[in-house]
Write a protein that holds these residues in place. Structure first.
Motif, PDB file in Angstrom:
ATOM      1  N   TYR A  97       0.914  -1.268  -0.088  1.00  0.00           N
ATOM      2  CA  TYR A  97       0.125   0.003  -0.027  1.00  0.00           C
ATOM      3  C   TYR A  97       0.707   1.007   0.060  1.00  0.00           C
ATOM      4  O   TYR A  97       2.093   1.084   0.247  1.00  0.00           O
ATOM      5  N   HIS A  98       0.262   2.340  -0.259  1.00  0.00           N
ATOM      6  CA  HIS A  98       0.913   3.682  -0.108  1.00  0.00           C
ATOM      7  C   HIS A  98       0.422   4.489   0.890  1.00  0.00           C
ATOM      8  O   HIS A  98      -0.771   4.415   1.211  1.00  0.00           O
ATOM      9  N   SER A 142      -9.548   0.760   1.593  1.00  0.00           N
ATOM     10  CA  SER A 142      -8.949   2.230   2.302  1.00  0.00           C
ATOM     11  C   SER A 142      -9.939   3.170   2.169  1.00  0.00           C
ATOM     12  O   SER A 142      -9.986   3.992   3.375  1.00  0.00           O
ATOM     13  N   ARG A 185      -3.298   4.378   4.926  1.00  0.00           N
ATOM     14  CA  ARG A 185      -3.669   3.969   3.530  1.00  0.00           C
ATOM     15  C   ARG A 185      -5.165   5.014   3.156  1.00  0.00           C
ATOM     16  O   ARG A 185      -5.847   4.659   2.270  1.00  0.00           O
ATOM     17  N   THR A 238      -7.707   1.768  -9.806  1.00  0.00           N
ATOM     18  CA  THR A 238      -6.955   2.217  -8.491  1.00  0.00           C
ATOM     19  C   THR A 238      -5.394   1.428  -8.705  1.00  0.00           C
ATOM     20  O   THR A 238      -4.494   2.344  -8.299  1.00  0.00           O
ATOM     21  N   ARG A 239      -5.538   0.276  -8.653  1.00  0.00           N
ATOM     22  CA  ARG A 239      -4.169  -0.498  -8.629  1.00  0.00           C
ATOM     23  C   ARG A 239      -3.413  -0.219  -9.549  1.00  0.00           C
ATOM     24  O   ARG A 239      -2.116   0.246  -9.231  1.00  0.00           O
ATOM     25  N   TYR A 264      -1.732   3.403  -8.886  1.00  0.00           N
ATOM     26  CA  TYR A 264      -0.889   3.470  -8.101  1.00  0.00           C
ATOM     27  C   TYR A 264       0.799   2.956  -8.701  1.00  0.00           C
ATOM     28  O   TYR A 264       1.851   3.566  -8.435  1.00  0.00           O
TER      29      TYR A 264
HETATM   30  O1  C5P Z   1      -7.911  -0.503  -0.145  1.00  0.00           O
HETATM   31  P1  C5P Z   1      -8.275  -0.760  -1.475  1.00  0.00           P
HETATM   32  O2  C5P Z   1      -8.760  -2.162  -1.730  1.00  0.00           O
HETATM   33  O3  C5P Z   1      -9.210   0.223  -1.998  1.00  0.00           O
HETATM   34  O4  C5P Z   1      -7.134  -0.499  -2.518  1.00  0.00           O
HETATM   35  C1  C5P Z   1      -7.161  -1.023  -3.787  1.00  0.00           C
HETATM   36  C2  C5P Z   1      -5.671  -1.113  -4.473  1.00  0.00           C
HETATM   37  O5  C5P Z   1      -4.971   0.144  -4.490  1.00  0.00           O
HETATM   38  C3  C5P Z   1      -4.727  -1.870  -3.434  1.00  0.00           C
HETATM   39  O6  C5P Z   1      -4.733  -3.037  -3.982  1.00  0.00           O
HETATM   40  C4  C5P Z   1      -3.568  -1.080  -3.601  1.00  0.00           C
HETATM   41  O7  C5P Z   1      -2.805  -1.573  -5.005  1.00  0.00           O
HETATM   42  C5  C5P Z   1      -3.666   0.346  -4.018  1.00  0.00           C
HETATM   43  N1  C5P Z   1      -3.646   1.188  -2.991  1.00  0.00           N
HETATM   44  C6  C5P Z   1      -2.352   1.566  -2.219  1.00  0.00           C
HETATM   45  N2  C5P Z   1      -2.174   2.578  -1.310  1.00  0.00           N
HETATM   46  C7  C5P Z   1      -3.498   3.068  -0.691  1.00  0.00           C
HETATM   47  C8  C5P Z   1      -4.612   2.576  -1.168  1.00  0.00           C
HETATM   48  C9  C5P Z   1      -4.850   1.766  -2.205  1.00  0.00           C
HETATM   49  O8  C5P Z   1      -1.209   1.047  -2.931  1.00  0.00           O
HETATM   50  N3  C5P Z   1      -3.260   3.962   0.482  1.00  0.00           N
END
Ligand code: C5P
Length: 296
Positions: free
Chosen positions: A26-27, A136, A152, A178-179, A182
């Motif tokens: 995650y980021h 997140s 997150r 989203t992935r 990132y």
């Molecule tokens: O948390 P969520 O399932 O919504 O996140 C989807 C994708 O977005 C994660 O698998 C990750 O690749 C990326 N992500 C991230 N950092 C965050 C939120 C999401 O890298 N803070």
């Protein structure tokens, strides 16, 4: 009460800074979330017989386990061993893959709806933790209003309501995963979170919308615009229509334009719509807005 109906509002990120990539993949974020009036309508009805049913009206989204709203029921059942089953209806108005948090908001609404009907509801902390495990952005929709998000994006501090403003949402025809967004980030897109903190302080100290607009930013802006130049066209069109700021929300593909008055916002929407674009005028949702309605 046999069911609840919830206005599952959407969100924009007034400021979204990515600090670094974490070892868990995650980021680390520093972001200012703002709930806005464009909303899905979510009906939640627990059932005594086992099984989940999910009916979706509007946008084409999965109506099974691939839908986060379905997984929200399962997560609730795991947490509370209740209910046996549930019937969920989603009326989708929020575009999917747009950075507006529609799927996350639906999931939060399902959990909140079940908690509302649960004879022994979990406390807010337990509910927020279960929401964070789903995604997140999900916990933000428990509090809505305006909030600063870190970690997150799931660790939240409530901020003062935004001053009056009008927000034009628009988007290109495609959505962005989203992935994948990132994955497009490079070290040059990372920043220290100072701008998001500055915006949070400005909001809390009652700054004018013009001052807040100067701090609008999004870490995904550079890589997404390099890949899809249409983002630069849409940003320019919103600015030329009088937006104080125009930026991508979340990881796209929607953009928002921030306006200090209703008329230019409506004119910008009409101009976008005349070009065949999806466009809406929305407003901030104040934190004390009641979004849950009981059905007798
Ligand atoms: O948390 P969520 O399932 O919504 O996140 C989807 C994708 O977005 C994660 O698998 C990750 O690749 C990326 N992500 C991230 N950092 C965050 C939120 C999401 O890298 N803070």
């Amino acid at each position: 009460m046999i069911a609840v109906e919830i206005n599952a509002c959407s969100k924009i990120n007034l400021c979204l800074e990515v600090l670094r990539r974490r070892t868990d993949g995650y980021h680390e974020l520093a972001t200012v979330f703002q709930a806005v009036t464009l909303a899905d309508r979510v009906r939640v009805a627990p059932r005594e017989e086992a099984g989940i049913s999910l009916q979706v009206l509007g946008e084409t989204v999965p109506d099974g386990r691939d839908n986060l709203a379905w997984r929200a029921v399962e997560a609730y059942q795991q947490m509370r061993h209740w209910p046996e089953g549930a019937a969920i209806t989603l009326v989708k108005n929020v575009p999917v893959g747009a950075g507006l948090g529609g799927g996350s908001s639906d999931a939060a609404a399902v959990m909140q709806g079940l908690a509302e009907l649960d004879p022994q509801p979990p406390d807010a902390h337990e509910l927020a933790a279960a929401m964070a495990a789903l995604g997140s952005d999900v916990p933000f929709f428990l509090t809505h209003g305006t909030a600063f998000g870190r970690s997150r994006g799931d660790e939240l501090v409530g901020l003062a309501d935004l001053p009056a403003c009008w927000i034009v949402l628009t988007r290109p025809e495609f959505s962005v995963s989203t992935r994948e967004a990132y994955e497009l980030l490079e070290p040059q897109d990372f920043s220290d979170g100072g701008r998001a903190h500055q915006m949070a302080d400005a909001i809390d100290s009652g700054a004018e919308i013009e001052e807040i607009a100067e701090l609008v930013a999004n870490a995904f802006s550079r890589p997404l615009t390099e890949r899809w130049p249409v983002f630069s066209e849409l940003r320019r069109a919103l600015r030329e229509a009088g937006a104080l700021a125009a930026e991508i929300t979340g990881s796209g593909s929607a953009l928002f334009g921030l306006f200090g008055a209703a008329e230019p916002a409506e004119a910008a929407r009409a101009q976008m719509a005349a070009q065949g674009r999806w466009a809406r005028v929305v407003q901030p949702v104040p934190v004390d807005t009641e979004l849950v309605e009981g059905v007798e």
